[in-house]
Motif scaffolding. Sequence first.
Motif, PDB file in Angstrom:
ATOM      1  N   ILE A 151       0.828  -1.205   0.000  1.00  0.00           N
ATOM      2  CA  ILE A 151       0.000   0.000   0.000  1.00  0.00           C
ATOM      3  C   ILE A 151       0.863   1.256   0.000  1.00  0.00           C
ATOM      4  CG2 ILE A 151      -1.842   1.236   1.225  1.00  0.00           C
ATOM      5  CD1 ILE A 151      -2.466  -1.456   2.657  1.00  0.00           C
ATOM      6  N   ASN A 152       0.570   2.165  -0.925  1.00  0.00           N
ATOM      7  CA  ASN A 152       1.163   3.504  -0.967  1.00  0.00           C
ATOM      8  C   ASN A 152       2.678   3.473  -1.090  1.00  0.00           C
ATOM      9  OD1 ASN A 152      -1.466   4.385  -0.797  1.00  0.00           O
ATOM     10  ND2 ASN A 152      -1.382   4.832   1.378  1.00  0.00           N
ATOM     11  N   GLU A 153       3.417   3.790  -0.003  1.00  0.00           N
ATOM     12  CA  GLU A 153       4.885   3.824  -0.076  1.00  0.00           C
ATOM     13  C   GLU A 153       5.508   2.436  -0.022  1.00  0.00           C
ATOM     14  OE1 GLU A 153       4.101   3.648   4.313  1.00  0.00           O
ATOM     15  OE2 GLU A 153       3.149   4.606   2.573  1.00  0.00           O
ATOM     16  N   GLN A 154       4.681   1.405   0.228  1.00  0.00           N
ATOM     17  CA  GLN A 154       5.189   0.039   0.188  1.00  0.00           C
ATOM     18  C   GLN A 154       5.414  -0.351  -1.271  1.00  0.00           C
ATOM     19  OE1 GLN A 154       2.295  -2.277   2.359  1.00  0.00           O
ATOM     20  NE2 GLN A 154       2.881  -1.383   4.317  1.00  0.00           N
ATOM     21  N   VAL A 155       6.602  -0.837  -1.573  1.00  0.00           N
ATOM     22  CA  VAL A 155       6.987  -1.125  -2.959  1.00  0.00           C
ATOM     23  C   VAL A 155       6.575  -2.544  -3.339  1.00  0.00           C
ATOM     24  CG1 VAL A 155       8.917  -1.203  -4.591  1.00  0.00           C
ATOM     25  CG2 VAL A 155       8.909   0.481  -2.726  1.00  0.00           C
ATOM     26  N   LYS A 165      -2.291   8.787  -9.972  1.00  0.00           N
ATOM     27  CA  LYS A 165      -2.848   8.134 -11.168  1.00  0.00           C
ATOM     28  C   LYS A 165      -1.799   8.114 -12.281  1.00  0.00           C
ATOM     29  CE  LYS A 165      -6.207   6.590 -13.917  1.00  0.00           C
ATOM     30  NZ  LYS A 165      -5.514   6.500 -15.230  1.00  0.00           N
ATOM     31  N   ARG A 166      -1.077   9.209 -12.424  1.00  0.00           N
ATOM     32  CA  ARG A 166      -0.038   9.263 -13.468  1.00  0.00           C
ATOM     33  C   ARG A 166       1.083   8.277 -13.163  1.00  0.00           C
ATOM     34  NH1 ARG A 166       4.443  12.717 -14.464  1.00  0.00           N
ATOM     35  NH2 ARG A 166       4.968  12.761 -16.689  1.00  0.00           N
ATOM     36  N   LEU A 167       1.456   8.146 -11.883  1.00  0.00           N
ATOM     37  CA  LEU A 167       2.463   7.156 -11.487  1.00  0.00           C
ATOM     38  C   LEU A 167       2.026   5.757 -11.908  1.00  0.00           C
ATOM     39  CD1 LEU A 167       4.966   6.169  -9.817  1.00  0.00           C
ATOM     40  CD2 LEU A 167       3.416   6.120  -7.826  1.00  0.00           C
ATOM     41  N   GLY A 188       9.171   9.364  -5.959  1.00  0.00           N
ATOM     42  CA  GLY A 188      10.361  10.108  -5.547  1.00  0.00           C
ATOM     43  C   GLY A 188      11.632   9.386  -5.965  1.00  0.00           C
ATOM     44  N   GLY A 189      12.572   9.271  -5.022  1.00  0.00           N
ATOM     45  CA  GLY A 189      13.842   8.623  -5.319  1.00  0.00           C
ATOM     46  C   GLY A 189      13.718   7.106  -5.356  1.00  0.00           C
ATOM     47  N   LYS A 236       7.418   8.415  -0.349  1.00  0.00           N
ATOM     48  CA  LYS A 236       6.534   8.704  -1.479  1.00  0.00           C
ATOM     49  C   LYS A 236       6.006   7.409  -2.087  1.00  0.00           C
ATOM     50  CE  LYS A 236       8.487  13.230  -2.513  1.00  0.00           C
ATOM     51  NZ  LYS A 236       9.099  14.112  -3.540  1.00  0.00           N
ATOM     52  N   TYR A 237       4.895   7.510  -2.811  1.00  0.00           N
ATOM     53  CA  TYR A 237       4.202   6.334  -3.323  1.00  0.00           C
ATOM     54  C   TYR A 237       5.021   5.590  -4.381  1.00  0.00           C
ATOM     55  CZ  TYR A 237      -0.334   7.555  -1.151  1.00  0.00           C
ATOM     56  OH  TYR A 237      -1.350   7.813  -0.271  1.00  0.00           O
TER      57      TYR A 237
END
Length: 248
Positions: A72-76, A121-123, A208-209, A227-228
């Motif tokens: 979820i979210n910042e979890q990759v 959404k763009r990500l 982000g990075g 960041k997401y």
Amino acid sequence: MGIFIKNDSQVALMRTASHICAKTHELLASYIKPGITTIELNKIAEDYIRGQGATPTFLGYRGFPAAICTSINEQVIHGIPGLTRLKSGDIVSVDIGVCFKRFHGDAARTHAVGVISPEHKRLMDVTQESFFEGIRYAKQGHHLHEISAAIDDYVTSRGFSVVREWCGHGIGRQLHEDPQIPHYRQKNRGPRLSRGMTLAIEPMINLGGHELLMLDDTWTVVTQDGKYSAHYENTILITTGEPEVLTL
């Protein structure tokens, strides 16, 4: 170990595993709404996979405690399903592996929960698009790292970053086989692609990075800057023409 080239009967088993994987994703998409817990999604997926005469690859794999990964979210990647309730504005990546008669299919999708920001959404869109940019080079006679470079160029030109510590992989009788497939530009060309190779290509893209951290559960990987992140994966087959996407 070397790259395992599949024959037609082995590819047929992978097609079945991959089809079940794709159908599981379709099923979960209809349940991903604000209020549902990730452990509920896990049960829906496991019940469906077993009902198709297959097994969830991830359950017990190197000790992983669930049938799917929910990040979820910042979890990759590698988020463990639990009692967390999804809420509007979240994005959640769901990674599913299916084993059918000892052969595997593997795919990941990132979903919007309720209403999300245009930035997120763009990500998600760029992450999915980067996969298809990459597989333009997934053809017999091309080289593996042409896929890597195409994904990297597409993503970075749009202002996002590509995860470097984790990569795609060959897939077949094992979930993870040779070759490893980085999603960023390499200095060499990598192995030459040939008919019968099966690859799990899975760009993980950060807002982000690219730097990551591992949580204390020793599974969940998160972005260092909070960041997401989004994830999109399919299992593909190299043919003499266009690649076949087995998990669509």
